[in-house]
Write a protein that holds these residues in place. Structure first.
Motif, PDB file in Angstrom:
ATOM      1  N   PRO A  91      67.935  62.364  36.502  1.00  0.00           N
ATOM      2  CA  PRO A  91      67.676  60.929  36.622  1.00  0.00           C
ATOM      3  C   PRO A  91      68.301  60.195  35.442  1.00  0.00           C
ATOM      4  CG  PRO A  91      65.678  62.111  35.986  1.00  0.00           C
ATOM      5  CD  PRO A  91      66.719  63.142  36.223  1.00  0.00           C
ATOM      6  N   PHE A  92      68.455  58.899  35.589  1.00  0.00           N
ATOM      7  CA  PHE A  92      69.006  58.097  34.502  1.00  0.00           C
ATOM      8  C   PHE A  92      68.094  58.210  33.288  1.00  0.00           C
ATOM      9  CE2 PHE A  92      70.708  55.694  38.212  1.00  0.00           C
ATOM     10  CZ  PHE A  92      72.016  56.079  38.020  1.00  0.00           C
ATOM     11  N   PHE A 151      62.621  60.606  43.931  1.00  0.00           N
ATOM     12  CA  PHE A 151      63.962  61.067  43.552  1.00  0.00           C
ATOM     13  C   PHE A 151      64.965  59.925  43.653  1.00  0.00           C
ATOM     14  CE2 PHE A 151      67.843  63.554  43.753  1.00  0.00           C
ATOM     15  CZ  PHE A 151      67.558  64.682  43.006  1.00  0.00           C
ATOM     16  N   ASN A 155      74.379  55.145  56.016  1.00  0.00           N
ATOM     17  CA  ASN A 155      74.840  56.076  54.990  1.00  0.00           C
ATOM     18  C   ASN A 155      74.119  57.419  55.070  1.00  0.00           C
ATOM     19  OD1 ASN A 155      76.469  54.024  54.135  1.00  0.00           O
ATOM     20  ND2 ASN A 155      75.527  53.774  52.110  1.00  0.00           N
ATOM     21  N   LEU A 156      72.824  57.377  55.339  1.00  0.00           N
ATOM     22  CA  LEU A 156      72.071  58.632  55.424  1.00  0.00           C
ATOM     23  C   LEU A 156      72.550  59.473  56.606  1.00  0.00           C
ATOM     24  CD1 LEU A 156      68.528  57.248  54.547  1.00  0.00           C
ATOM     25  CD2 LEU A 156      69.880  58.813  53.129  1.00  0.00           C
ATOM     26  N   GLN A 198      65.051  56.051  33.069  1.00  0.00           N
ATOM     27  CA  GLN A 198      63.991  56.412  33.994  1.00  0.00           C
ATOM     28  C   GLN A 198      63.253  57.680  33.515  1.00  0.00           C
ATOM     29  OE1 GLN A 198      66.592  54.985  35.884  1.00  0.00           O
ATOM     30  NE2 GLN A 198      65.528  53.668  37.364  1.00  0.00           N
ATOM     31  N   GLN A 215      58.293  63.037  47.378  1.00  0.00           N
ATOM     32  CA  GLN A 215      59.239  63.592  46.402  1.00  0.00           C
ATOM     33  C   GLN A 215      60.604  62.901  46.509  1.00  0.00           C
ATOM     34  OE1 GLN A 215      56.983  65.465  44.385  1.00  0.00           O
ATOM     35  NE2 GLN A 215      58.813  66.730  44.147  1.00  0.00           N
ATOM     36  N   LEU A 216      61.056  62.698  47.754  1.00  0.00           N
ATOM     37  CA  LEU A 216      62.383  62.116  47.964  1.00  0.00           C
ATOM     38  C   LEU A 216      62.399  60.631  47.611  1.00  0.00           C
ATOM     39  CD1 LEU A 216      63.397  63.969  51.246  1.00  0.00           C
ATOM     40  CD2 LEU A 216      64.150  64.438  48.901  1.00  0.00           C
ATOM     41  N   SER A 247      72.359  48.361  60.236  1.00  0.00           N
ATOM     42  CA  SER A 247      71.759  49.696  60.357  1.00  0.00           C
ATOM     43  C   SER A 247      70.317  49.687  59.854  1.00  0.00           C
ATOM     44  CB  SER A 247      72.609  50.748  59.640  1.00  0.00           C
ATOM     45  OG  SER A 247      72.325  50.856  58.259  1.00  0.00           O
ATOM     46  N   VAL A 248      70.043  48.849  58.856  1.00  0.00           N
ATOM     47  CA  VAL A 248      68.668  48.706  58.373  1.00  0.00           C
ATOM     48  C   VAL A 248      67.804  48.039  59.443  1.00  0.00           C
ATOM     49  CG1 VAL A 248      67.202  47.535  56.668  1.00  0.00           C
ATOM     50  CG2 VAL A 248      69.319  48.672  55.933  1.00  0.00           C
ATOM     51  N   VAL A 268      62.761  56.026  55.561  1.00  0.00           N
ATOM     52  CA  VAL A 268      63.442  54.733  55.446  1.00  0.00           C
ATOM     53  C   VAL A 268      63.313  53.912  56.738  1.00  0.00           C
ATOM     54  CG1 VAL A 268      65.759  53.718  55.331  1.00  0.00           C
ATOM     55  CG2 VAL A 268      65.054  55.393  53.618  1.00  0.00           C
ATOM     56  N   LYS A 285      85.604  53.405  56.679  1.00  0.00           N
ATOM     57  CA  LYS A 285      84.287  54.037  56.811  1.00  0.00           C
ATOM     58  C   LYS A 285      83.889  54.178  58.282  1.00  0.00           C
ATOM     59  CE  LYS A 285      79.467  53.342  55.225  1.00  0.00           C
ATOM     60  NZ  LYS A 285      79.137  54.128  54.025  1.00  0.00           N
ATOM     61  N   TYR A 299      71.686  52.822  48.244  1.00  0.00           N
ATOM     62  CA  TYR A 299      72.655  53.593  49.044  1.00  0.00           C
ATOM     63  C   TYR A 299      72.032  54.134  50.331  1.00  0.00           C
ATOM     64  CZ  TYR A 299      75.432  53.670  44.770  1.00  0.00           C
ATOM     65  OH  TYR A 299      76.166  53.312  43.672  1.00  0.00           O
ATOM     66  N   HIS A 300      70.700  54.174  50.367  1.00  0.00           N
ATOM     67  CA  HIS A 300      70.032  54.881  51.457  1.00  0.00           C
ATOM     68  C   HIS A 300      69.798  54.012  52.683  1.00  0.00           C
ATOM     69  CE1 HIS A 300      68.540  58.565  48.956  1.00  0.00           C
ATOM     70  NE2 HIS A 300      69.848  58.412  48.937  1.00  0.00           N
ATOM     71  N   THR A 301      70.870  53.383  53.168  1.00  0.00           N
ATOM     72  CA  THR A 301      70.792  52.726  54.473  1.00  0.00           C
ATOM     73  C   THR A 301      70.820  53.819  55.545  1.00  0.00           C
ATOM     74  OG1 THR A 301      73.194  52.612  54.674  1.00  0.00           O
ATOM     75  CG2 THR A 301      72.084  50.730  53.631  1.00  0.00           C
ATOM     76  N   GLN A 340      80.984  58.251  52.581  1.00  0.00           N
ATOM     77  CA  GLN A 340      79.565  58.218  52.931  1.00  0.00           C
ATOM     78  C   GLN A 340      78.734  57.201  52.140  1.00  0.00           C
ATOM     79  OE1 GLN A 340      77.981  62.182  52.462  1.00  0.00           O
ATOM     80  NE2 GLN A 340      78.773  62.433  50.412  1.00  0.00           N
ATOM     81  N   TRP A 341      79.006  57.022  50.899  1.00  0.00           N
ATOM     82  CA  TRP A 341      78.191  56.098  50.100  1.00  0.00           C
ATOM     83  C   TRP A 341      78.881  54.767  49.824  1.00  0.00           C
ATOM     84  CZ3 TRP A 341      73.789  58.005  50.907  1.00  0.00           C
ATOM     85  CH2 TRP A 341      73.528  59.370  50.778  1.00  0.00           C
ATOM     86  N   ILE A 372      64.899  70.690  46.640  1.00  0.00           N
ATOM     87  CA  ILE A 372      64.518  69.526  45.833  1.00  0.00           C
ATOM     88  C   ILE A 372      64.608  69.883  44.344  1.00  0.00           C
ATOM     89  CG2 ILE A 372      62.537  68.119  45.108  1.00  0.00           C
ATOM     90  CD1 ILE A 372      61.750  67.797  48.000  1.00  0.00           C
ATOM     91  N   ARG A 416      64.282  56.685  43.721  1.00  0.00           N
ATOM     92  CA  ARG A 416      63.895  55.595  42.826  1.00  0.00           C
ATOM     93  C   ARG A 416      64.363  55.884  41.409  1.00  0.00           C
ATOM     94  NH1 ARG A 416      58.537  55.131  44.647  1.00  0.00           N
ATOM     95  NH2 ARG A 416      58.091  56.720  43.102  1.00  0.00           N
ATOM     96  N   GLU A 417      64.145  57.113  40.961  1.00  0.00           N
ATOM     97  CA  GLU A 417      64.496  57.473  39.587  1.00  0.00           C
ATOM     98  C   GLU A 417      65.997  57.450  39.325  1.00  0.00           C
ATOM     99  OE1 GLU A 417      60.766  60.517  38.602  1.00  0.00           O
ATOM    100  OE2 GLU A 417      62.795  61.285  38.908  1.00  0.00           O
ATOM    101  N   ARG A 418      66.787  57.526  40.391  1.00  0.00           N
ATOM    102  CA  ARG A 418      68.248  57.530  40.227  1.00  0.00           C
ATOM    103  C   ARG A 418      68.881  56.208  40.669  1.00  0.00           C
ATOM    104  NH1 ARG A 418      65.907  61.913  40.576  1.00  0.00           N
ATOM    105  NH2 ARG A 418      66.612  63.807  39.521  1.00  0.00           N
ATOM    106  N   ASP A 419      68.019  55.264  41.039  1.00  0.00           N
ATOM    107  CA  ASP A 419      68.492  53.972  41.545  1.00  0.00           C
ATOM    108  C   ASP A 419      69.410  54.167  42.765  1.00  0.00           C
ATOM    109  OD1 ASP A 419      68.591  51.256  41.661  1.00  0.00           O
ATOM    110  OD2 ASP A 419      70.096  51.005  40.101  1.00  0.00           O
TER     111      ASP A 419
END
Lengths: 110, 110, 110, 110
Positions: free
Chosen positions: B103-104, A13, A27-28, B107, A9-10, B51-52, A81, D26, A22-24, C44-45, B94, A15-18
């Motif tokens: 979502p955009f 979520f 950042n998370l 999408q 689901q996440l 971080s990645v 991730v 940051k 941001y999800h390094t 954060q982002w 969620i 992917r649909e918002r691009d």
């Protein structure tokens, strides 16, 4: 808890918002710490007893549960991730804690 | 994730150490926030790319997983103490997030 | 920074609102950590570069300064409640840090 | 508190260790939040009364003061990096708080 379902689901979520870029992990972790503080905020001025009584107030308990849920969701997302198996990590940590903090002798005997 | 098993393990862990009296929601939220910072600490000076890359370093990934596990364990313990259903709360959140952050359009059309 | 003036202002502020009973060190530490997260939230982002560029955006810089101010105020209040001399502690910590993290050899020579 | 002196000391400290490149807003916010948690950690399992009594234990008070100092140093460093006047921000925030939280009527009359 169905971690696989939440993970999927996440993923969708983000992917649909691009939001994937941001999800390094950095950042998370930051974002999760902000959600954590929103949980802490509910309890900051309460006495210990008042904090126990929160569970008897349905509206407050729902609000607290929502903050806990935010942390769950960031944990699941970050684990996805980074490739961490949250359940294995949790079980392993229980074992490590049992070594680090031995029970009181009288309880160990019981 | 078998929340019931983790819950039972943590109950027993607290009981055997006489720690139940410390486990007020207020204290658990504080302690969880400290564990959160230990997770953040791993990433504080890293660039986003570094971080990645943590996931490619087995020793670091184990250390990070351990901090994530600490948060999981406090979440499970706090949920038990307060009577929160973590999975229900996560699924509900969620749904709330999907409303809060649509979502955009492109999408949504896809 | 006139710590004495800030201290006196915050004492009066707490007294006039009958908040002194809430201002235990435990509660103040919790509340300060919540303010800290509000500071973290601004970043954060953001990429590292974007976080540097915040200072060129007057509205954002004011907002960030306000979160930093909240932390200053809680530090001053907590120091007053506990009898800590913040400036002495800060100067002492600089000395301890200089021992803990020696400068690079080439710089020490310079 | 001589902010200018602390600022200059911290500038030199960062320069001598080649740490300036790490000191983005940051990263400084993240690092400060980790120090904050080290302060919180001292109080996490204490009752409110026990947290008040920390000031009567010189060793613990020194340790707590050291954590508070870490936060002061990061605030001063971040304010320098971003061009924030901490004292002005603190004074301004006291004014804003006085508007946000009016004192009780009977106290206002006094």
């Amino acid at each position: 808890m169905n971690i696989n379902f939440l993970t999927e689901q996440l993923r969708q979520f983000a992917r649909e918002r691009d939001w994937e870029r941001y999800h390094t992990p950095k950042n998370l972790a930051m974002a999760m710490s902000v959600e954590m503080a929103e949980l802490v905020e509910h309890f900051q001025w309460l006495t210990p007893d008042e904090s126990v009584a929160v569970q008897d107030d349905p509206a407050k308990l729902t609000a607290v549960g929502e903050e806990m849920a935010d942390i769950v969701l960031y944990l699941v997302r970050m684990a996805d991730v980074m490739g961490v198996d949250l359940e294995q990590a949790a079980l392993r940590k229980i074992g490590l804690n049992a070594i680090k903090y031995p029970p009181f002798p009288q309880q160990a005997k019981a």
